[in-house]
Design an enzyme around this catalytic site. Structure first.
Site, short mmCIF file in Angstrom:
data_model
loop_
_atom_site.label_atom_id
_atom_site.label_comp_id
_atom_site.label_asym_id
_atom_site.label_seq_id
_atom_site.Cartn_x
_atom_site.Cartn_y
_atom_site.Cartn_z
N SER A 121 41.31 -41.34 23.47
CA SER A 121 41.35 -41.36 22.01
C SER A 121 41.59 -39.95 21.51
CB SER A 121 40.01 -41.87 21.47
OG SER A 121 39.04 -40.85 21.65
N LYS A 122 41.63 -39.84 20.19
CA LYS A 122 41.91 -38.53 19.58
C LYS A 122 40.97 -37.43 20.07
CE LYS A 122 44.15 -39.74 15.26
NZ LYS A 122 43.61 -40.77 14.35
#
Ligand code: GLU
Length: 474
Positions: free
Chosen positions: A245-246
């Site tokens: 994820s980010k």
């Protein structure tokens, strides 16, 4: 003879193309092309709130950039009439029913389930309304959703082409909504209608969709459609083994594109996330080779770990050895231009890259590294001036200037020869020639090969940079 293979990629235009989705697209594409089959791009934009046209455009652009092509293109928002027709079929056959429960009532059900610590399932309150009751509520103008009637305690099983046998009991989920009260159909319903009508033979997607699959199988059955094969791809993890994820840094194709990654390298790298090539040891594959050898049976059923260093290394391989120089030049020019460098002489850019392509792994790194080749002038840090004086740089630099004015060396070998000559004449060690040259010509003590820089940089730029240093040292 089996049916012609047809796969699809079905992104929702609610954000940038994520690396995980890009891999799904690539696997679907490769599987289709490997089997001489068709590949569809379908934009799943039934969620009006979250879908954005800009995202759709970016998705398409990024998919093309990656090297994908498709035979058919659809947008779900343009197919509402079709979905309505199939909702009516389900209502008529008794597989679906209107549900008048208000959001507040449903919330209460949810809270009760939570209190009892059991998974939430819709109570089925509106399941057995009589036609008269339904008519009455409709006449009163009560908003309603449409739910699919899920048979109780039935095991829905399928043989997943990646994950193996999967079985889920229908009691794990209740009657689910197929049309929201605003009239918009939901994912689990439209995906079935589309996959069936579009003739999809293999549904390839992320494993987060496994819980949706039994719901979809029930709809296939209710509508009398053939059920396709399913292949659910394992998630991609970050190095800390949590879902990519980010938090792990850049996760969109766009970000890598902007950082100067080559589409062929990203394509190649993403393929290795979860797929094992039949021939061990080989890692660099062109799209054409991948089409030849890709098979779902070689996709692992456990998660793959994304390793940015590996991707960067692979990008370096493509920059250095795989791509033709002309292609690299075309891709490098916009990056150099954006940095404000003068790239009007393409032959010059080509010459620079032919010597330096092994010294960077992304085009952003290239911009930094090749600065001395493209800027007019270089700044020299204060700390280097005393260094230059200590090195007696004046003598070496002036002799060097004299020599290159007589004859400019045109290859790194000629530069090396010249430096040796100066070294002998002045009776100094090699660093005493190289270091002042490096500082004068690049403003740094580290960086690109100075022999290359001198061979490639036009004489007047070298003269200007050295004269500037001599003036200050004299
Ligand atoms: N729009 C869905 C997604 O982006 C598609 C899932 C599927 O392939 O069925 O997750």
């Amino acid at each position: 003879m089996g049916k012609k293979v047809k796969t699809r990629f079905a992104p929702s235009p609610t954000g940038y193309l994520h690396l995980g989705n890009a891999r799904t697209a690539i696997f679907s594409y490769l599987f289709a092309r490997h089997n001489n089959g068709g590949f569809i791009l379908r934009i799943e934009d039934t969620d009006k709130e979250r879908s954005k046209k800009e995202y759709e455009e970016m998705l398409i652009d990024d998919l093309r950039w990656l090297g994908l092509d498709w035979d058919e293109f659809y947008r779900q928002s343009e197919r509402f009439d079709i979905y309505r027709e199939y909702v009516n079929k389900l209502l008529e056959s008794g597989h679906a029913y209107p549900c008048f429960c208000t959001p507040e009532e449903l919330e209460k059900e949810r809270e009760e389930a939570k209190k009892k610590e059991i998974p939430y399932r819709y109570s089925g309150k509106c399941r057995d309304l009589t036609p008269e009751e339904v008519e009455k509520l409709k006449r009163e103008g009560k908003p309603f959703a449409i739910r699919f009637k899920v048979p109780e305690n039935r095991v829905i099983a399928w043989k997943d082409l990646v994950k193996g046998s999967i079985a889920i009991n229908t009691d794990d989920f209740g009657d689910f909504v197929i049309v929201r009260s605003d009239g918009s159909p939901t994912y689990n319903f439209v995906v079935v209608v589309d996959d069936a009508l579009m003739g999809i033979t293999h549904v390839i997607r992320g494993e987060d969709h496994i819980p949706n699959t039994p719901k979809q199988i029930l709809i296939y059955e209710a509508l009398g459609f053939n059920i396709p094969e399913f292949a659910h791809l394992p998630v991609i993890l970050g190095e800390d083994r949590s879902k990519l994820s980010k938090r792990h840094g850049a996760v969109s194709v766009r970000a890598y594109r902007e950082e100067g990654y080559m589409p062929e390298a990203l394509f190649n790298y993403l393929c290795l996330l979860g797929w094992s090539p039949p021939e061990e040891g080989k890692e660099i594959f062109s799209k054409e080779e991948l089409i030849k050898i890709f098979d779902l049976k070689d996709v692992n059923d456990s998660p793959a770990v994304f390793n940015k260093d590996k991707l960067k290394w692979m990008n370096g391989v493509y920059i250095r050895e795989v791509l033709p120089l002309e292609v690299l030049v075309e891709r490098a020019i916009p990056f150099l231009e954006r940095a404000g460098y003068d790239v009007s002489d393409k032959e010059y850019v080509k010459k620079v890259l032919s010597y330096t392509r092994d010294s960077f792994e992304t085009l952003s790194e290239m911009v930094e590294r090749l600065r001395p080749f493209f800027v007019d002038d270089v700044e020299i840090d204060d700390e280097y001036w005393s260094f230059l004086e200590d090195m007696k740089a004046y003598d070496t630099l002036s002799l060097f200037l004299e020599k290159i004015r007589e004859k400019k060396p045109e290859t790194p070998e000629e530069v090396k020869k010249l430096v040796k000559e100066i070294q002998k004449t002045l009776k100094v060690k090699p660093p005493q020639v190289w270091k002042p040259l490096r500082i004068a010509l690049t403003g740094e003590l580290e960086g690109v090969g100075i022999d290359i820089l001198i061979a490639v940089l036009p004489l007047e730029k070298i003269e200007r940079r050295i004269e500037k240093v001599l003036k200050r040292l004299s």
